[in-house]
Design an enzyme around this catalytic site. Structure first.
Site, PDB file in Angstrom:
ATOM      1  N   LYS A   1      -0.835   6.472  33.201  1.00 19.07           N
ATOM      2  CA  LYS A   1      -0.623   7.912  33.305  1.00 19.07           C
ATOM      3  C   LYS A   1       0.879   8.099  33.423  1.00 19.07           C
ATOM      4  O   LYS A   1       1.486   7.676  34.399  1.00 19.07           O
ATOM      5  CB  LYS A   1      -1.352   8.475  34.530  1.00 19.07           C
ATOM      6  CG  LYS A   1      -1.198   9.961  34.677  1.00 19.07           C
ATOM      7  CD  LYS A   1      -2.149  10.496  35.731  1.00 19.07           C
ATOM      8  CE  LYS A   1      -1.863  11.932  36.099  1.00 19.07           C
ATOM      9  NZ  LYS A   1      -1.291  12.776  35.061  1.00 19.07           N
TER      10      LYS A   1
ATOM     11  N   ARG B   1       0.855  21.914  27.318  1.00 21.32           N
ATOM     12  CA  ARG B   1      -0.597  21.751  27.415  1.00 21.32           C
ATOM     13  C   ARG B   1      -1.319  23.083  27.520  1.00 21.32           C
ATOM     14  O   ARG B   1      -2.515  23.175  27.316  1.00 21.32           O
ATOM     15  CB  ARG B   1      -0.969  20.854  28.583  1.00 21.32           C
ATOM     16  CG  ARG B   1      -0.425  21.362  29.897  1.00 21.32           C
ATOM     17  CD  ARG B   1      -0.817  20.434  30.989  1.00 21.32           C
ATOM     18  NE  ARG B   1      -2.091  20.867  31.565  1.00 21.32           N
ATOM     19  CZ  ARG B   1      -2.667  20.279  32.579  1.00 21.32           C
ATOM     20  NH1 ARG B   1      -2.113  19.210  33.114  1.00 21.32           N
ATOM     21  NH2 ARG B   1      -3.783  20.731  33.071  1.00 21.32           N
TER      22      ARG B   1
ATOM     23  N   LYS C   1      -8.369  10.655  35.864  1.00 21.50           N
ATOM     24  CA  LYS C   1      -6.994  10.283  36.192  1.00 21.50           C
ATOM     25  C   LYS C   1      -7.017   9.654  37.579  1.00 21.50           C
ATOM     26  O   LYS C   1      -7.771  10.068  38.461  1.00 21.50           O
ATOM     27  CB  LYS C   1      -6.078  11.500  36.156  1.00 21.50           C
ATOM     28  CG  LYS C   1      -6.495  12.633  37.064  1.00 21.50           C
ATOM     29  CD  LYS C   1      -5.549  13.811  36.919  1.00 21.50           C
ATOM     30  CE  LYS C   1      -6.175  15.049  37.572  1.00 21.50           C
ATOM     31  NZ  LYS C   1      -5.526  16.289  37.159  1.00 21.50           N
TER      32      LYS C   1
ATOM     33  N   GLU D   1       2.505  12.224  25.580  1.00 19.09           N
ATOM     34  CA  GLU D   1       3.369  12.519  26.714  1.00 19.09           C
ATOM     35  C   GLU D   1       4.811  12.589  26.219  1.00 19.09           C
ATOM     36  O   GLU D   1       5.304  11.655  25.580  1.00 19.09           O
ATOM     37  CB  GLU D   1       3.239  11.407  27.765  1.00 19.09           C
ATOM     38  CG  GLU D   1       3.777  11.783  29.120  1.00 19.09           C
ATOM     39  CD  GLU D   1       2.731  12.489  29.991  1.00 19.09           C
ATOM     40  OE1 GLU D   1       1.605  12.728  29.507  1.00 19.09           O
ATOM     41  OE2 GLU D   1       3.058  12.804  31.156  1.00 19.09           O
TER      42      GLU D   1
ATOM     43  N   ARG E   1       2.631  16.641  29.323  1.00 19.88           N
ATOM     44  CA  ARG E   1       1.638  16.526  28.265  1.00 19.88           C
ATOM     45  C   ARG E   1       1.970  17.537  27.185  1.00 19.88           C
ATOM     46  O   ARG E   1       2.175  18.712  27.488  1.00 19.88           O
ATOM     47  CB  ARG E   1       0.268  16.834  28.871  1.00 19.88           C
ATOM     48  CG  ARG E   1      -0.861  16.935  27.884  1.00 19.88           C
ATOM     49  CD  ARG E   1      -1.762  15.746  28.017  1.00 19.88           C
ATOM     50  NE  ARG E   1      -2.899  15.796  27.113  1.00 19.88           N
ATOM     51  CZ  ARG E   1      -4.141  16.041  27.506  1.00 19.88           C
ATOM     52  NH1 ARG E   1      -4.382  16.301  28.773  1.00 19.88           N
ATOM     53  NH2 ARG E   1      -5.143  16.021  26.632  1.00 19.88           N
TER      54      ARG E   1
END
Ligand SMILES: [Zn+2]
Ligand SMILES: [Zn+2]
Lengths: 537, 338
Positions: free
Chosen positions: A226, A250, A408, A275, A231
């Site tokens: 992560k 996002r 996540k 990312e 994002r």
């Protein structure tokens, strides 16, 4: 404008999602085009520009109302728009008021110098609730307790459509949504968006729970880092007559202008999910499989803050994209394919296309729940990484937050014991409570502010904190109360960054109140040095 | 001798030394002069109470016949002697029986406004401008954001809502003394002739108003309605504290309404989960406070009871001497007439 203001009043005081939805449906059914489309845009947060700046509003009111009285009023009301709506001294009613779309057009075409006068003339013909509606609309600060998602649902219900249809169209149609609304009413064909470069609503993950970790099996799940960037979605079609490229946040905001270095070098016809990070070897890429030299979130922050980056900044902090998913390729939508299939296509395509600044997000291995735990621990030692993503290999790309598909696993939050220094009234429901707290850490016998938090406590705790602030206030700067340096707040946060905006030289990422240490003496709170040791390098 | 040397504020309230009496004291005292019947002004148990006939009746209704050993009814405009101090009561326009009190001593005239308003109120004579050296003004709505719309507007909102939501029981929160009766009268003025339903806490004071020949029309206690579904589409008035409590759950399909000057501020209405806020106040709004200070035109304004900062600041800007007087016992949320 009357109908819009009336709608907002009713929405404000109506509790319950269904009742609110009913009000909005009634409004859509009765209000004309293009008014209703602008109203939808205002509520869904899709207006593209501010009609006027907050500062323009402040200047207008302080030239009409004694600044001291304004400050005292604002302190009580807790919200600028409402304060101004009540304090505006001129009122010459005009019936009927200009329509909502007239007002939108007016502000869209008014020159910068005239915005202030235009706003003043509108405010003078309106009642306080109408002024409030205009101010909220014009600064894009409207919160009516209806999410963009519910607006889409309401539109779907209105036209008897599946909300997924609205979702796919949403970012390709623009306010005031005339084609969309007329299609919902069966008057015209569905808007055609096939070749448009648009934002696709993103798929989100849930925080992982123990049972999910215990249920981990290596073949079912794909594991990735992560990353600690933002994002984004990169949508490109250079294969048509008028090539289009766009980078979206996002939430669907177009942020292309800030990242010309990334957009410049991409070609093809695809939509990528990845990312955005500062990557120092971004330009030197052969096949997308290199290891990116990733910089911190703080480095990226410097790029995010610049709408038009200078050449020097583009050179010193180049951005790149670590790609983890592909939503469409060469005009073919892949969202109905499994992650396994999408990943295969992505790997194959990326290694062949070899586009500078695009890196493939590597997958990681773990053979058991325990191995996964071990992996998480190892990964989190690297402060540039936020944790792990665990995704079901069979998951289709479903917008929203479908259950049981993606998880996540963030690094455990850091905490620090800080001392409350200032408090400020909150907004909306909280505007009569002191709910925003600035806290500090010790340097010698001096406290230096290190951050601000306004979440993490219960309503019950908020009441106690508010009461404590009122009893321990020692000074006032406008709406801000300085308090006795006596209450310790245990603050949780995700990371510390160096900052030259704060006197303390540090900034916390996502600070929130973890616990209120009524028991702990302020002298035992943490020092600035302790916090500086947590800075990521 | 300047009044600041013989009028003092202590833990009990405002005390006049040479006359040896308190005005609106919060604890039991020997001699109390009471401006009006709201609970933050009138308490039970004093030895001797001076007040208007209506205020005495209100206190008896609330606290019982023996609310004070000696109950002296004053006459508006007629001076009373307390040692060397002369005291005169004047109408304040706040609620039934409400008064201001003029104190004359050592060549100074001090007016204690109690609570007051300048709008028309059919239940009491209008506020009288009494010239004086020191005017002690309340400041409940002492911020320029407060401007109360005409009561007719607000009552129309309620009637409109009753028409639009004919199946919902409109539960109106209004303080039992003053606000409740004012809302009823305004509804009657707007032509609403159906019975109005009352929470038990509103009954006794509404009866009292009727005894003073104020016609409130047909009132029915909610407790006498056997089938509560009959209250759909009707107007029920209850104390604000009852809006959210168990009692209100017996009512059908409630739409929560609240009548108070505070309803002007969105967050305050929202906090109480009010769906239809009505801005109806028994106090002055900001323009009326300023108008009154101008008309009374005292040498000094002492500000109490609410948002002192802004009104003091404004009074000074207007050229008056001003100071804050922090009286005990005032609580904007608990107090009756806001
Ligand atoms: Zn009062
Ligand atoms: Zn009162």
């Amino acid at each position: 404008m009357e109908a819009f203001s009336h709608l907002l009043e009713q929405l404000y005081y109506t509790a319950g999602t269904n009742a609110k939805a009913q009000l909005i449906r009634d409004y859509i059914a009765t209000a004309p085009d293009p008014d209703r489309g602008w109203a939808i845009a205002a509520m869904a947060g899709t207006l593209r520009f501010d009609f006027f700046k907050r500062n323009t509003v402040k200047k207008l009111i302080t030239s009409r109302i004694d600044p001291e009285l304004f400050a005292m009023s604002y302190d009580y009301v807790g919200e600028v728009s409402e304060t101004v709506a009540h304090l505006w001294p001129e009122y010459t009613p005009i019936k009927p008021l200009p329509t909502l779309s007239c007002i939108v057009d007016d502000f869209a075409s008014t020159s910068k110098q005239k915005v202030s006068a235009t706003l003043a003339s509108y405010l003078s013909m309106m009642t306080p609730p109408q002024r409030w509606a205009l101010l909220k609309l014009g600064t894009r600060g409207l919160r009516v307790g209806v999410s963009a998602r519910s607006i889409k649902q309401i539109l779907a219900d209105y036209g008897n459509k599946d909300v997924k249809e609205i979702e796919t169209l949403w970012h390709a149609v623009k306010p005031p949504y005339i084609d969309l609304l007329q299609w919902l009413e069966g008057k015209v064909d569905k808007p055609d968006i096939k070749n448009a470069v648009t934002f696709h609503p993103v798929m989100l993950s849930h925080p992982i729970e123990t049972k999910d970790i215990d249920g981990f099996s290596p073949n079912t799940w794909q594991i990735e880092h992560k990353y600690d960037g933002i994002r984004v979605q990169l949508a490109v079609n250079t294969q048509k007559v008028e090539p289009e490229k766009a980078l979206y946040s996002r939430t669907g905001d177009d942020i292309s202008h800030a990242f010309p270095d990334l957009l410049e070098c991409v070609t093809g016809n695809m939509v990528l999910d990845g990312e955005l990070l500062v990557i120092h070897n971004a330009k030197c890429i052969q096949d997308g499989m290199q290891t990116p030299e990733v910089d911190t979130f703080n480095a990226l922050q410097q790029r995010l803050n610049k709408k038009k980056p200078t050449k020097a900044l583009l050179e010193s902090l180049p951005v790149g994209l670590i790609v983890y998913d592909i939503l469409s390729l060469n005009g073919e939508s892949l969202t109905a394919c499994s992650l396994r299939t999408r990943r295969n296509k992505l790997e194959r395509w990326l290694s062949l296309a070899a586009i500078p600044r695009l890196f493939l997000s590597p997958t990681l291995r773990a053979d058991s729940p325990d191995a996964l735990r071990e992996l998480h621990k190892t990964v989190c030692e690297d402060r540039a990484v936020e944790g792990l993503m665990v995704k079901r290999r069979e998951s289709t790309y479903t917008p929203g937050r479908p259950k049981g598909q993606w998880f996540k696993w963030k690094r455990d939050a850091l905490t620090v014991d800080a001392v409350m220094m200032y408090a400020q009234r909150g907004h909306g429901k909280r505007s009569s409570f002191y709910s925003d707290y600035t806290f500090g850490a010790w340097e010698g016998d001096q406290l230096l502010p290190i951050g601000k938090a306004y979440s993490g406590f219960t309503d019950e705790e908020l009441k106690k904190l508010d009461n404590w602030v009122r009893r321990n206030a020692v000074g006032r700067f406008g709406p801000v109360r300085e308090v006795k340096k006596a209450l310790v707040l245990e603050v949780a946060f995700d990371a510390v960054h160096p900052s030259n905006r704060h006197k303390s030289g540090v900034a916390l990422r996502f600070p929130r109140i973890h616990r209120i240490r009524w028991d702990k003496p302020a002298t035992e709170a943490d020092t600035l040095d302790t916090i500086k040791e947590l800075i990521e390098h | 001798m300047h009044p600041s040397s013989w009028l003092e504020v202590n833990d009990i309230g405002l005390y006049c030394k040479p006359g040896d009496f308190y005005i609106d004291p919060m604890n039991v005292v020997h001699t109390a002069l009471i401006t009006h019947g709201h609970a933050d002004h009138a308490r039970a148990g004093h030895h001797t109470v001076y007040a208007s006939r209506e205020t005495l009746a209100i206190m008896q209704t609330r606290y019982g016949e023996d609310m004070a050993d000696t109950q002296s009814e004053i006459e508006l405009g007629c001076g009373l002697q307390f040692n060397d101090v002369t005291v005169t009561f004047f109408p304040a326009g706040h609620i039934l029986g409400s008064t201001q009190i003029l104190i004359e001593y050592a060549g100074y005239r001090v007016v204690v406004s109690g609570d007051y308003k300048r709008r028309h109120d059919p239940t009491c004579p209008p506020f009288e401008v009494v010239p004086c050296d020191i005017f002690i003004s309340e400041a409940t709505f002492g911020l320029p954001v407060f401007t109360h719309p005409p009561i007719e507007n607000e009552i129309n909102k309620l009637l409109h809502s009753v028409r639009v939501f004919p199946n919902r029981c409109h539960l109106v929160g209004a303080y039992a003394l003053g606000k409740c009766q004012r809302v009823i009268l305004a509804l009657r003025d707007a032509g609403y002739s159906k019975p109005i339903y009352l929470h038990g806490a509103q009954l006794k004071l509404c009866d009292l108003y009727q005894q003073f020949d104020i016609d409130l029309g047909e009132l029915i206690p909610v407790s006498e309605v056997k089938d509560k579904t009959e209250l759909e589409g009707e107007i029920v008035i209850a104390p604000p504290s009852a809006l959210a409590d168990r009692w209100s759950r017996s009512l059908p399909n409630v739409r929560t309404v609240m009548a108070s000057g505070w309803m002007q501020i969105r967050a305050r209405a929202k906090q109480r989960n009010v769906e239809l806020p009505l801005i109806i106040s028994d106090h002055c709004d900001w323009p009326e406070l300023l108008q009154t200070i101008k008309e009374v035109s005292p040498k000094e304004v002492w500000v109490t009871h609410g948002r002192e900062d802004a009104l003091m600041y404004q009074a000074q800007k207007m050229g008056f001497k001003a100071r804050a007087l922090s009286l005990v016992g005032y609580d904007e949320d608990e107090q009756g007439g806001s």
